[in-house]
Write an enzyme that holds these catalytic residues in place. Structure first.
Site, PDB file in Angstrom:
ATOM      1  N   LYS A  22       3.745 -18.966  67.729  1.00 34.43           N
ATOM      2  CA  LYS A  22       2.333 -18.663  68.017  1.00 34.43           C
ATOM      3  C   LYS A  22       1.457 -19.862  67.647  1.00 34.43           C
ATOM      4  CE  LYS A  22      -0.201 -16.257  64.894  1.00 34.43           C
ATOM      5  NZ  LYS A  22      -1.456 -16.916  64.481  1.00 34.43           N
ATOM      6  N   ASN A  23       1.655 -20.404  66.453  1.00 35.10           N
ATOM      7  CA  ASN A  23       0.736 -21.441  65.969  1.00 35.10           C
ATOM      8  C   ASN A  23       0.997 -22.812  66.573  1.00 35.10           C
ATOM      9  OD1 ASN A  23      -0.462 -19.433  64.557  1.00 35.10           O
ATOM     10  ND2 ASN A  23       0.284 -20.044  62.542  1.00 35.10           N
ATOM     11  N   CYS A 116     -12.244 -13.891  58.148  1.00 35.14           N
ATOM     12  CA  CYS A 116     -11.350 -12.744  58.325  1.00 35.14           C
ATOM     13  C   CYS A 116     -10.921 -12.279  56.931  1.00 35.14           C
ATOM     14  CB  CYS A 116     -10.155 -13.134  59.185  1.00 35.14           C
ATOM     15  SG  CYS A 116      -9.111 -14.349  58.406  1.00 35.14           S
ATOM     16  N   ARG A 121     -13.397 -18.748  56.804  1.00 38.86           N
ATOM     17  CA  ARG A 121     -12.681 -19.651  57.702  1.00 38.86           C
ATOM     18  C   ARG A 121     -13.685 -20.645  58.299  1.00 38.86           C
ATOM     19  NH1 ARG A 121      -7.916 -17.064  59.253  1.00 38.86           N
ATOM     20  NH2 ARG A 121      -7.112 -19.106  59.833  1.00 38.86           N
ATOM     21  N   ASP A 307       1.537 -18.477  55.308  1.00 36.40           N
ATOM     22  CA  ASP A 307       1.796 -17.404  56.278  1.00 36.40           C
ATOM     23  C   ASP A 307       3.085 -16.640  55.994  1.00 36.40           C
ATOM     24  OD1 ASP A 307       0.438 -19.239  59.125  1.00 36.40           O
ATOM     25  OD2 ASP A 307      -0.509 -18.164  57.463  1.00 36.40           O
ATOM     26  N   ARG A 399      -0.458  -9.438  67.087  1.00 35.90           N
ATOM     27  CA  ARG A 399      -1.040 -10.766  67.291  1.00 35.90           C
ATOM     28  C   ARG A 399       0.017 -11.839  67.124  1.00 35.90           C
ATOM     29  NH1 ARG A 399      -6.355 -12.091  64.151  1.00 35.90           N
ATOM     30  NH2 ARG A 399      -5.852 -13.939  65.357  1.00 35.90           N
TER      31      ARG A 399
HETATM   32  C1  EPZ Z   1      -3.864 -22.374  60.719  1.00 36.14           C
HETATM   33  O1  EPZ Z   1      -5.150 -21.826  60.505  1.00 36.14           O
HETATM   34  C2  EPZ Z   1      -2.971 -21.201  61.108  1.00 36.14           C
HETATM   35  N1  EPZ Z   1      -3.455 -20.591  62.339  1.00 36.14           N
HETATM   36  C3  EPZ Z   1      -2.975 -20.168  59.987  1.00 36.14           C
HETATM   37  O2  EPZ Z   1      -2.078 -19.134  60.371  1.00 36.14           O
HETATM   38  C4  EPZ Z   1      -2.440 -20.842  58.724  1.00 36.14           C
HETATM   39  O3  EPZ Z   1      -2.491 -19.916  57.653  1.00 36.14           O
HETATM   40  C5  EPZ Z   1      -3.314 -22.055  58.382  1.00 36.14           C
HETATM   41  O4  EPZ Z   1      -3.341 -22.967  59.508  1.00 36.14           O
HETATM   42  C6  EPZ Z   1      -2.787 -22.810  57.164  1.00 36.14           C
HETATM   43  O5  EPZ Z   1      -1.492 -23.255  57.410  1.00 36.14           O
HETATM   44  C7  EPZ Z   1      -3.133 -21.168  63.526  1.00 36.14           C
HETATM   45  O6  EPZ Z   1      -2.478 -22.196  63.578  1.00 36.14           O
HETATM   46  C8  EPZ Z   1      -3.605 -20.461  64.757  1.00 36.14           C
HETATM   47  P1  EPZ Z   1      -6.760 -24.605  58.099  1.00 36.14           P
HETATM   48  P2  EPZ Z   1      -6.432 -22.836  60.302  1.00 36.14           P
HETATM   49  O7  EPZ Z   1      -7.818 -25.206  58.942  1.00 36.14           O
HETATM   50  O8  EPZ Z   1      -6.300 -23.962  61.248  1.00 36.14           O
HETATM   51  C9  EPZ Z   1     -10.248 -24.694  54.922  1.00 36.14           C
HETATM   52  C10 EPZ Z   1      -1.386 -16.925  60.791  1.00 36.14           C
HETATM   53  O9  EPZ Z   1      -1.188 -15.954  60.033  1.00 36.14           O
HETATM   54  N2  EPZ Z   1     -11.048 -25.299  56.018  1.00 36.14           N
HETATM   55  O10 EPZ Z   1      -5.607 -25.438  57.652  1.00 36.14           O
HETATM   56  O11 EPZ Z   1      -7.648 -22.007  60.318  1.00 36.14           O
HETATM   57  C11 EPZ Z   1     -10.121 -23.194  55.102  1.00 36.14           C
HETATM   58  O12 EPZ Z   1     -11.185 -22.529  54.502  1.00 36.14           O
HETATM   59  C12 EPZ Z   1      -2.602 -17.807  60.573  1.00 36.14           C
HETATM   60  O13 EPZ Z   1      -0.641 -17.255  61.741  1.00 36.14           O
HETATM   61  C13 EPZ Z   1     -12.308 -25.808  55.726  1.00 36.14           C
HETATM   62  O14 EPZ Z   1     -12.763 -25.755  54.592  1.00 36.14           O
HETATM   63  O15 EPZ Z   1      -6.144 -23.321  58.822  1.00 36.14           O
HETATM   64  C14 EPZ Z   1      -8.832 -22.847  54.417  1.00 36.14           C
HETATM   65  O16 EPZ Z   1      -9.053 -22.645  53.033  1.00 36.14           O
HETATM   66  C15 EPZ Z   1      -3.478 -17.335  59.420  1.00 36.14           C
HETATM   67  N3  EPZ Z   1     -13.051 -26.340  56.739  1.00 36.14           N
HETATM   68  C16 EPZ Z   1      -8.001 -24.106  54.587  1.00 36.14           C
HETATM   69  O17 EPZ Z   1      -8.892 -25.146  55.001  1.00 36.14           O
HETATM   70  C17 EPZ Z   1     -12.575 -26.412  58.028  1.00 36.14           C
HETATM   71  O18 EPZ Z   1     -13.291 -26.947  58.917  1.00 36.14           O
HETATM   72  C18 EPZ Z   1      -6.902 -23.909  55.622  1.00 36.14           C
HETATM   73  O19 EPZ Z   1      -7.490 -23.904  56.862  1.00 36.14           O
HETATM   74  C19 EPZ Z   1     -11.293 -25.888  58.304  1.00 36.14           C
HETATM   75  C20 EPZ Z   1     -10.540 -25.341  57.281  1.00 36.14           C
END
Ligand code: EPZ
Length: 418
Positions: A22-23, A116, A121, A307, A399
C-alpha cells in the site's frame, strides 16, 4: 461500519500470499501524473486507499482502469488542478498529489489533510520543500495553493525530520525541474521510498542516493511511460507472521522480503519466536516455550516500523515477563492498549510508552478499532483469545489489508463480517 466476529483460540495452518505494498503504490499513483504516456502498475492490492487514490485521479479527469491487480493510467496536462476535500479527508496520503500537480500546472490547489487517531499529521515539511523548489504556497480556506513564482533553481532541502511523505512529495516535484539539481538531506529511506525512486528512474528521472539519507535529483524535460511491479507489503507480511506466532501455529507467509523487515525479524528472534526465513517467505513453528518480553523502539527506518508497533504490542501481551514499547514516530499510537485490556491483557500507555506484563491467555470480548493498524492488532488478539471477539468499526482494516477475511479463512481462522 461493519464488525468482525472472531472465534479465537484455534490453530492456524497453511500458507498466505502477501499482496502489493500500500505505502509503495500510493506515491507511485501520484507520480504517474508526471507523464502523458501509458503507465501500467502491477501487483496492486485491492484496498480502499488505492480506490480513493483512483477517485482522486478521476476527479482530475484522469481515467484509469483497475483489473486483475493491475492499474493502467494515462495522464494528460489538461487535467484539473485541484482536488475536492472529501477525498483528501478519506486518505491523507493523497496530499502527495500536490507536488506532481504543481509541476504540471503553474497553480494547483489541494486541501490540507486532517490528523487521525495516531496523532497530528502536519504537512509543514511538504510545504517547506515545495517552497524551496520555487513553488510558493499559501493556505486559503483550508486549501493549499501552490504557484510557480520563478524559474526553478538548484536548491538543497534540509529535512529536520526524515518524513516519508515529505521526501516523496519533494522527490516527485523535483524530477521534472529541467536544468536544476535538487539535494534532499535527511531524506527518509524506507523501502517504499526506494520503490518510488525505482519507478521514477525507470521513467527517465535522474536520482542518486537511493537507500541513503541524501538524494540528488537532476531535473529532466520529459518522463516516459513504463510498466512497473510493486513490492510485497512488508506490514501485511509481518502481520500474518504475527498471526502464526500469536496462535502458536505453523504457517507460511509468501512474500516476506527479509531485507525490508530486518528490524522486525531481529526483534522476533530476540524473544525466541520460532521463525524460519527462506528466500521470500517466512514460516512460523509451534513452540514449546513462551516468548520472552523485550523493549521495542519503533522509529524511522531501519528501526522497528511504527506500522508494526500495535501488532507487536499484541504479541507481547502473551509473552513472559515485562515489555516496554516506545513509538518515537507516533508517540500517541496507543489506542490498541486500552482495547487489549478488555481482552485481559496487561497493557498500559504511560508517558509515550506502552507498559506490558505478559499473560498466559486472552479472553474474547467486544473491542473497538480506531485506525488501520489498531484494527490489525485487535484482529490478532481475537485470533489468540479464548471465545468470541467482536472487532467493531473493523472497516479501517480494508484500507490496508487486501482480502483479509478470505486470507484468514485460508489459514483456518474462524472469522466473519457482519
Ligand atoms: C507514512 O506516513 C506512512 N503512510 C505511514 O503509514 C507510516 O506510519 C509513516 O510514513 C511513518 O513510517 C504512507 O506511506 C501512506 P511521515 P507519513 O511524514 O508520510 C511528522 C500506515 O499505517 N511530520 O514520515 O504521513 C509527523 O507528525 C500509515 O500504513 C511533520 O512533522 O509519515 C510524524 O510524527 C500510518 N511534518 C512523523 O513526521 C510533516 O510535514 C512521521 O510522518 C510531515 C511529517
Amino acid at each position: 461500519m461493519s464488525e468482525m466476529l472472531i472465534r479465537g483460540g484455534k490453530k492456524l495452518r497453511g500458507e498466505v500470499q502477501v499482496s502489493g505494498s500500500k505505502n509503495a503504490v500510493l506515491p507511485i499513483l501520484a507520480a504517474s501524473l508526471l507523464t502523458n504516456e501509458r503507465i501500467l502498475i502491477k501487483r496492486v492490492p485491492d484496498l480502499e486507499d488505492v480506490r480513493t487514490m483512483l477517485e482522486i485521479l478521476s476527479s482530475l479527469n484522469i481515467e484509469t482502469t483497475f483489473e486483475n491487480g493491475q492499474i493502467e493510467i494515462k495522464a494528460h496536462s489538461t487535467c484539473k488542478n485541484s482536488v475536492p476535500y472529501h477525498l483528501i479527508r478519506k486518505m491523507r496520503a493523497s496530499f502527495n498529489i500536490l507536488g506532481p500537480l504543481s509541476v504540471i500546472h503553474n497553480e494547483a490547489g489541494v486541501p490540507l489533510p486532517g490528523g487521525c487517531s495516531i496523532g497530528p499529521r502536519p504537512v509543514d515539511l511538504h510545504l517547506m520543500g515545495l517552497n524551496k523548489l520555487g513553488f510558493e504556497n499559501r493556505i486559503e480556506h483550508g486549501v493549499v495553493f501552490t504557484q510557480r513564482k520563478e524559474k526553478p533553481r538548484s536548491v538543497t532541502v534540509d529535512l529536520p525530520f526524515p518524513s516519508v511523505g515529505a521526501t516523496e512529495q519533494i522527490l516527485s516535484a523535483a524530477v521534472k525541474l529541467t536544468g536544476t539539481t535538487t539535494v534532499i538531506n535527511n531524506a527518509a529511506k524506507e523501502p517504499e521510498i526506494g520503490q518510488l525512486i525505482d519507478f521514477l528512474t525507470q521513467m527517465g528521472a535522474r536520482i542518486r542516493g537511493k537507500d541513503t539519507s541524501t538524494l540528488m535529483i537532476e531535473g529532466v524535460e520529459e518522463l516516459h511511460g513504463i510498466e512497473f511491479e510493486v513490492i510485497p507489503d512488508r506490514m501485511e507480511a509481518g502481520t500474518y507472521m504475527l498471526a502464526g506466532l500469536i496462535t502458536n501455529s505453523a504457517i507460511t507467509v509468501n512474500g516476506y522480503i527479509s531485507e525490508h523487515n530486518q528490524a522486525l525479524t531481529q526483534e522476533l528472534l530476540k524473544i525466541n519466536a520460532p521463525i524460519q526465513i527462506n528466500d521470500d517467505r517466512v514460516t512460523t513453528k509451534e513452540r514449546q516455550e513462551t516468548l520472552k518480553g523485550t523493549y521495542i523502539r519503533a522509529d524511522i527506518y531501519p528501526y522497528f516500523p511504527t506500522d508494526m508497533q500495535p501488532q507487536m504490542t499484541t504479541l507481547l501481551t502473551l509473552s513472559e515477563g515485562r515489555s516496554i514499547v516506545n513509538d518515537r514516530v507516533f508517540p500517541e499510537r496507543n489506542s490498541h492498549a486500552e482495547e487489549l485490556r478488555r481482552l485481559g491483557a496487561h497493557a498500559y500507555a504511560r508517558n509515550q510508552n506502552i507498559i506490558i506484563k505478559g499473560q498466559k491467555e486472552l479472553q474474547g470480548a467486544p473491542v473497538f478499532a480506531t485506525d488501520l493498524r489498531c484494527a490489525a492488532a485487535l484482529i490478532l488478539a481475537g485470533l489468540a483469545a479464548k471465545g468470541e471477539t467482536v472487532v467493531q468499526e473493523v472497516d479501517h482494516i480494508f484500507r490496508g489489508y487486501d482480502r483479509i477475511v478470505e486470507k484468514l479463512r485460508g489459514l483456518n481462522a474462524d472469522v466473519a463480517l457482519r
